[in-house]
Scaffold this motif. Sequence first.
Motif, mmCIF file in Angstrom:
data_model
loop_
_atom_site.group_PDB
_atom_site.id
_atom_site.type_symbol
_atom_site.label_atom_id
_atom_site.label_comp_id
_atom_site.label_asym_id
_atom_site.label_seq_id
_atom_site.Cartn_x
_atom_site.Cartn_y
_atom_site.Cartn_z
ATOM 1 N N PHE A 1 0.842 -1.197 0.000
ATOM 2 C CA PHE A 1 0.000 0.000 0.000
ATOM 3 C C PHE A 1 0.879 1.248 0.000
ATOM 4 O O PHE A 1 0.652 2.183 -0.784
ATOM 5 C CB PHE A 1 -0.905 -0.012 1.227
ATOM 6 N N LEU A 2 1.881 1.280 0.865
ATOM 7 C CA LEU A 2 2.762 2.446 0.946
ATOM 8 C C LEU A 2 3.502 2.671 -0.369
ATOM 9 O O LEU A 2 3.593 3.800 -0.863
ATOM 10 C CB LEU A 2 3.753 2.268 2.089
ATOM 11 N N ARG A 3 4.022 1.580 -0.935
ATOM 12 C CA ARG A 3 4.774 1.740 -2.179
ATOM 13 C C ARG A 3 3.865 2.202 -3.319
ATOM 14 O O ARG A 3 4.232 3.093 -4.097
ATOM 15 C CB ARG A 3 5.452 0.416 -2.554
ATOM 16 N N ALA A 4 2.680 1.606 -3.420
ATOM 17 C CA ALA A 4 1.771 1.979 -4.507
ATOM 18 C C ALA A 4 1.395 3.454 -4.425
ATOM 19 O O ALA A 4 1.351 4.151 -5.453
ATOM 20 C CB ALA A 4 0.521 1.102 -4.454
ATOM 21 N N HIS A 5 1.144 3.940 -3.228
ATOM 22 C CA HIS A 5 0.768 5.353 -3.101
ATOM 23 C C HIS A 5 1.973 6.266 -3.285
ATOM 24 O O HIS A 5 1.824 7.376 -3.800
ATOM 25 C CB HIS A 5 0.083 5.583 -1.756
ATOM 26 N N ARG A 6 3.153 5.822 -2.880
ATOM 27 C CA ARG A 6 4.354 6.625 -3.139
ATOM 28 C C ARG A 6 4.554 6.794 -4.635
ATOM 29 O O ARG A 6 4.864 7.894 -5.120
ATOM 30 C CB ARG A 6 5.575 5.946 -2.514
ATOM 31 N N GLU A 7 4.356 5.726 -5.389
ATOM 32 C CA GLU A 7 4.575 5.778 -6.830
ATOM 33 C C GLU A 7 3.457 6.502 -7.563
ATOM 34 O O GLU A 7 3.616 6.879 -8.726
ATOM 35 C CB GLU A 7 4.733 4.353 -7.371
ATOM 36 N N ALA A 8 2.339 6.712 -6.879
ATOM 37 C CA ALA A 8 1.208 7.404 -7.514
ATOM 38 C C ALA A 8 1.215 8.910 -7.270
ATOM 39 O O ALA A 8 0.449 9.646 -7.909
ATOM 40 C CB ALA A 8 -0.112 6.821 -7.009
ATOM 41 N N VAL A 9 2.053 9.380 -6.364
ATOM 42 C CA VAL A 9 2.121 10.803 -6.032
ATOM 43 C C VAL A 9 3.274 11.439 -6.807
ATOM 44 O O VAL A 9 4.418 10.983 -6.710
ATOM 45 C CB VAL A 9 2.320 11.019 -4.521
ATOM 46 N N THR A 10 2.967 12.472 -7.557
ATOM 47 C CA THR A 10 4.022 13.148 -8.305
ATOM 48 C C THR A 10 4.736 14.160 -7.410
ATOM 49 O O THR A 10 4.141 14.675 -6.455
ATOM 50 C CB THR A 10 3.445 13.876 -9.520
ATOM 51 N N PRO A 11 5.999 14.456 -7.705
ATOM 52 C CA PRO A 11 6.710 15.474 -6.912
ATOM 53 C C PRO A 11 5.970 16.807 -6.869
ATOM 54 O O PRO A 11 5.941 17.468 -5.832
ATOM 55 C CB PRO A 11 8.054 15.593 -7.638
ATOM 56 N N ALA A 12 5.368 17.197 -7.977
ATOM 57 C CA ALA A 12 4.674 18.484 -8.021
ATOM 58 C C ALA A 12 3.531 18.533 -7.010
ATOM 59 O O ALA A 12 3.238 19.590 -6.443
ATOM 60 C CB ALA A 12 4.149 18.745 -9.426
ATOM 61 N N GLU A 13 2.877 17.400 -6.759
ATOM 62 C CA GLU A 13 1.739 17.375 -5.842
ATOM 63 C C GLU A 13 2.155 17.647 -4.405
ATOM 64 O O GLU A 13 1.320 18.069 -3.591
ATOM 65 C CB GLU A 13 1.031 16.012 -5.925
ATOM 66 N N VAL A 14 3.418 17.412 -4.082
ATOM 67 C CA VAL A 14 3.884 17.651 -2.713
ATOM 68 C C VAL A 14 4.887 18.793 -2.655
ATOM 69 O O VAL A 14 5.607 18.958 -1.670
ATOM 70 C CB VAL A 14 4.496 16.361 -2.103
ATOM 71 N N GLY A 15 4.947 19.589 -3.733
ATOM 72 C CA GLY A 15 5.797 20.766 -3.729
ATOM 73 C C GLY A 15 7.257 20.513 -3.990
ATOM 74 O O GLY A 15 8.105 21.337 -3.624
ATOM 75 N N LEU A 16 7.588 19.402 -4.639
ATOM 76 C CA LEU A 16 8.980 19.085 -4.940
ATOM 77 C C LEU A 16 9.248 19.253 -6.435
ATOM 78 O O LEU A 16 8.346 19.063 -7.258
ATOM 79 C CB LEU A 16 9.318 17.641 -4.530
ATOM 80 N N PRO A 17 10.494 19.586 -6.818
ATOM 81 C CA PRO A 17 10.829 19.663 -8.243
ATOM 82 C C PRO A 17 10.790 18.263 -8.858
ATOM 83 O O PRO A 17 11.105 17.274 -8.203
ATOM 84 C CB PRO A 17 12.239 20.249 -8.247
ATOM 85 N N GLY A 18 10.407 18.180 -10.093
ATOM 86 C CA GLY A 18 10.263 16.875 -10.739
ATOM 87 C C GLY A 18 11.332 16.555 -11.749
ATOM 88 O O GLY A 18 11.138 15.680 -12.589
ATOM 89 N N GLY A 19 12.443 17.240 -11.703
ATOM 90 C CA GLY A 19 13.493 17.022 -12.688
ATOM 91 C C GLY A 19 14.228 15.710 -12.493
ATOM 92 O O GLY A 19 14.102 15.024 -11.488
ATOM 93 N N GLY A 20 15.039 15.340 -13.502
ATOM 94 C CA GLY A 20 15.851 14.129 -13.430
ATOM 95 C C GLY A 20 15.111 12.911 -13.937
ATOM 96 O O GLY A 20 13.895 12.899 -14.056
ATOM 97 N N ARG A 21 15.887 11.876 -14.251
ATOM 98 C CA ARG A 21 15.281 10.639 -14.750
ATOM 99 C C ARG A 21 14.714 9.845 -13.581
ATOM 100 O O ARG A 21 15.322 9.721 -12.530
ATOM 101 C CB ARG A 21 16.328 9.808 -15.496
ATOM 102 N N ARG A 22 13.509 9.286 -13.786
ATOM 103 C CA ARG A 22 12.824 8.538 -12.738
ATOM 104 C C ARG A 22 12.350 7.198 -13.298
ATOM 105 O O ARG A 22 11.887 7.116 -14.427
ATOM 106 C CB ARG A 22 11.609 9.326 -12.208
ATOM 107 N N ARG A 23 12.432 6.174 -12.441
ATOM 108 C CA ARG A 23 11.906 4.869 -12.843
ATOM 109 C C ARG A 23 10.382 4.891 -12.900
ATOM 110 O O ARG A 23 9.770 4.183 -13.697
ATOM 111 C CB ARG A 23 12.361 3.792 -11.848
ATOM 112 N N THR A 24 9.782 5.660 -12.022
ATOM 113 C CA THR A 24 8.327 5.819 -12.011
ATOM 114 C C THR A 24 8.021 7.313 -11.931
ATOM 115 O O THR A 24 8.881 8.115 -11.552
ATOM 116 C CB THR A 24 7.685 5.115 -10.789
ATOM 117 N N PRO A 25 6.808 7.696 -12.272
ATOM 118 C CA PRO A 25 6.459 9.123 -12.182
ATOM 119 C C PRO A 25 6.237 9.593 -10.754
ATOM 120 O O PRO A 25 6.013 10.774 -10.524
ATOM 121 C CB PRO A 25 5.153 9.215 -12.985
#
Length: 285
Positions: free
Chosen positions: A9-33
């Motif tokens: 549950f924790l991992r699925a929700h971590r991978e479903a939240v984008t950096p922008a939604e929590v005020g973080l920059p979204g730059g760089g290559r990511r394995r998941t969004p």
Amino acid sequence: MSDNTLGEFLRAHREAVTPAEVGLPGGGRRRTPGLRRSELAALAGISVEYLTRLEQGRDRHPSMPVLAALADALRLSADERLRLLNHYKAADGAGRLVGVCQRPPAQSVRPTVRALLDRLEPAPALVINRLGDVLAHTDGYERLTGPIGLLDHRPANLLRYLFADPRARAAYPEWERVADERIANLGLGLRQEDPHVGHLVDELTLAVGAPFTDRLKAPFSPNRTGVERLTHPQEGELRLSYETLGLSDDDSQLLIAYLPADDATAARLDRLTGRHPGALRAVGG
């Protein structure tokens, strides 16, 4: 079926939240969004290593404050927080509710108590157990609190409504004071060893966070009488004097009765209950 539903549950929700939604920059290559473990760990104030153990199921007993911090960081909804709590209970063995020395909270009242409530009509009055579950009430109480949503759920619970229902802050102009008194009068801070109380505390800790948990630590003493302000959708603001009476030696059941604190409230309660003017007289100014 996996036995690591909490970690998944924790991992699925971590991978479903984008950096922008929590005020973080979204730059760089990511394995998941979604968020990296390091980002979620920083937001929740825990180590990356500990978050990894939780997600992998190598640690299944996080503290409730840690779960609450993760829920806040993941921006979980009320329903998602409830599912997180259920996963936590399953991972923790769900044995927390089985107390060898603590009886389950009462879910009914004695016939004499029911008869007493009948005699109190049309005054708003109710009986609660040690969790704040509403066990019985007068018709006057239903007319008073039904429109603000307090009785929408079964069993109705004073604490769940006050802390977890957004309508409560509109209903109680002095919400902060009412919240302090509810916690103190039920003595939750002193009863957390009771597994049934502990379950409710865990639920509200995860659902509400600091507005609830901070009050568990506060040195408030019980206040069994006073005046409570309530804003009714039809009648406007009411000033209600209340008395709280213990119905057993250990205060496992409490009777709370309300009377109008001024003439304007008396008139409004008469309209609510459909009684003739003067059925409920003001007891204070």
